[in-house]
Design a protein around this motif. Structure first.
Motif, PDB file in Angstrom:
ATOM      1  N   THR A  30       0.803  -1.224   0.000  1.00  0.00           N
ATOM      2  CA  THR A  30       0.000   0.000   0.000  1.00  0.00           C
ATOM      3  C   THR A  30       0.838   1.278   0.000  1.00  0.00           C
ATOM      4  O   THR A  30       0.378   2.326  -0.433  1.00  0.00           O
ATOM      5  CB  THR A  30      -0.930   0.028   1.237  1.00  0.00           C
ATOM      6  OG1 THR A  30      -0.128  -0.063   2.429  1.00  0.00           O
ATOM      7  CG2 THR A  30      -1.903  -1.138   1.195  1.00  0.00           C
ATOM      8  N   GLU A  31       2.063   1.197   0.496  1.00  0.00           N
ATOM      9  CA  GLU A  31       2.910   2.393   0.549  1.00  0.00           C
ATOM     10  C   GLU A  31       4.376   1.987   0.530  1.00  0.00           C
ATOM     11  O   GLU A  31       4.760   0.961   1.102  1.00  0.00           O
ATOM     12  CB  GLU A  31       2.618   3.199   1.813  1.00  0.00           C
ATOM     13  CG  GLU A  31       3.372   4.528   1.909  1.00  0.00           C
ATOM     14  CD  GLU A  31       3.055   5.457   0.755  1.00  0.00           C
ATOM     15  OE1 GLU A  31       3.991   6.078   0.227  1.00  0.00           O
ATOM     16  OE2 GLU A  31       1.869   5.539   0.352  1.00  0.00           O
ATOM     17  N   VAL A  32       5.217   2.795  -0.149  1.00  0.00           N
ATOM     18  CA  VAL A  32       6.655   2.531  -0.231  1.00  0.00           C
ATOM     19  C   VAL A  32       7.409   3.829   0.010  1.00  0.00           C
ATOM     20  O   VAL A  32       7.087   4.861  -0.577  1.00  0.00           O
ATOM     21  CB  VAL A  32       7.059   1.966  -1.614  1.00  0.00           C
ATOM     22  CG1 VAL A  32       8.578   1.778  -1.688  1.00  0.00           C
ATOM     23  CG2 VAL A  32       6.351   0.645  -1.889  1.00  0.00           C
ATOM     24  N   SER A  33       8.397   3.776   0.898  1.00  0.00           N
ATOM     25  CA  SER A  33       9.249   4.935   1.171  1.00  0.00           C
ATOM     26  C   SER A  33      10.703   4.483   1.095  1.00  0.00           C
ATOM     27  O   SER A  33      11.124   3.614   1.857  1.00  0.00           O
ATOM     28  CB  SER A  33       8.946   5.507   2.559  1.00  0.00           C
ATOM     29  OG  SER A  33       9.817   6.584   2.855  1.00  0.00           O
ATOM     30  N   ILE A  34      11.469   5.075   0.172  1.00  0.00           N
ATOM     31  CA  ILE A  34      12.843   4.619  -0.062  1.00  0.00           C
ATOM     32  C   ILE A  34      13.862   5.679   0.345  1.00  0.00           C
ATOM     33  O   ILE A  34      13.720   6.854   0.016  1.00  0.00           O
ATOM     34  CB  ILE A  34      13.049   4.256  -1.544  1.00  0.00           C
ATOM     35  CG1 ILE A  34      12.144   3.075  -1.920  1.00  0.00           C
ATOM     36  CG2 ILE A  34      14.508   3.900  -1.825  1.00  0.00           C
ATOM     37  CD1 ILE A  34      12.209   2.701  -3.376  1.00  0.00           C
TER      38      ILE A  34
END
Length: 244
Positions: A30-34
């Motif tokens: 649902t969400e990706v933070s790199i």
């Protein structure tokens, strides 16, 4: 639920965008933070997704392991990756070949009336022109990679964008024998700043690719950056001493 993963293989902003895109396409994510500098990805999911599924969703150039834990299959995968890892000499081959050709070209330009000072000036000029060319191939990705270890580019993002053009300008000054002293002093200042950043990065034990040849070629930070910086700094100091 949120899980943090270590992702190897990201070297620039383009890689970051690619990994973000592919991870978001995995069902259940649902969400990706790199975080490119830490080589980490925080992935939020509806239900737990096995790391193997996430790995299948990424291109082969990237490896992903959950931070702080490894299962048997991941350990085997990491072991295989380690076996395939190129030796330092193989990794540095592009840089060494470029330096070899620049050295030969610089000497051939003066084969009739060979002069060490003239050869060094042409070497520095060709060095800047060639290296700026590779950076120009990815003007969007280079600033991101460069800012990961250059302190000035990190504080002033615009510096990373104009750096390739600064190299081109310095290359022209050396080749045209125009304002040599200014070009030499600029070389010392610019490369000293980068060297300070590289040293700090190494002391922090961060694994970062060298951006000296842009993002087109992947080079190990330590050897590549110190080789090119040392050569240019020594030549600049030598030429300044000769001038005075």
């Amino acid at each position: 639920m949120e899980h943090t993963y270590i992702i190897q293989g990201m070297t620039c902003g383009g890689c970051k965008a690619s990994v973000d895109k592919y991870l978001r396409e995995v069902d259940g994510v649902t969400e990706v933070s790199i975080n490119l500098e830490k080589a980490e990805a925080k992935v939020t999911m509806d239900t737990h997704i096995p790391t193997s599924i996430l790995r299948e969703g990424l291109p082969e150039k990237y490896t992903i392991t959950e931070k702080g834990s490894k299962n048997i299959s991941e350990s085997k995968h990491d072991a295989n990756t380690s076996v395939k890892e190129k030796s330092k000499i193989q990794q540095l081959k592009p840089l060494l070949l470029i330096l070899f050709y620049i050295t030969v070209a610089s000497n051939l330009l003066h084969y009739k009336n060979w002069n060490i000072s003239e050869v060094m000036l042409d070497f520095m000029g060709l060095f800047y022109i060639v290296f700026s060319f590779f950076k120009m191939l990815d003007l969007k990705g280079f600033p991101v990679s460069f800012s990961m270890y250059d302190p000035l580019a990190k504080r002033l993002p615009i510096y990373g964008w104009i750096y390739p053009f600064i190299e081109t300008a310095l290359g022209i000054l050396f080749l045209m024998r125009f304002e040599i002293q200014i070009a030499l002093i600029s070389t010392l200042v610019i490369l000293s700043i980068t060297t300070i950043g590289v040293t700090k990065t190494l002391l922090d034990k961060k694994s970062i690719r060298c951006a000296c040849l842009g993002t087109a070629l992947k080079l190990p930070m330590t050897e590549a950056t110190f080789i090119e910086n040392t050569i240019m700094i020594v030549m600049a100091i030598t030429m300044l001493i000769n001038i005075h």
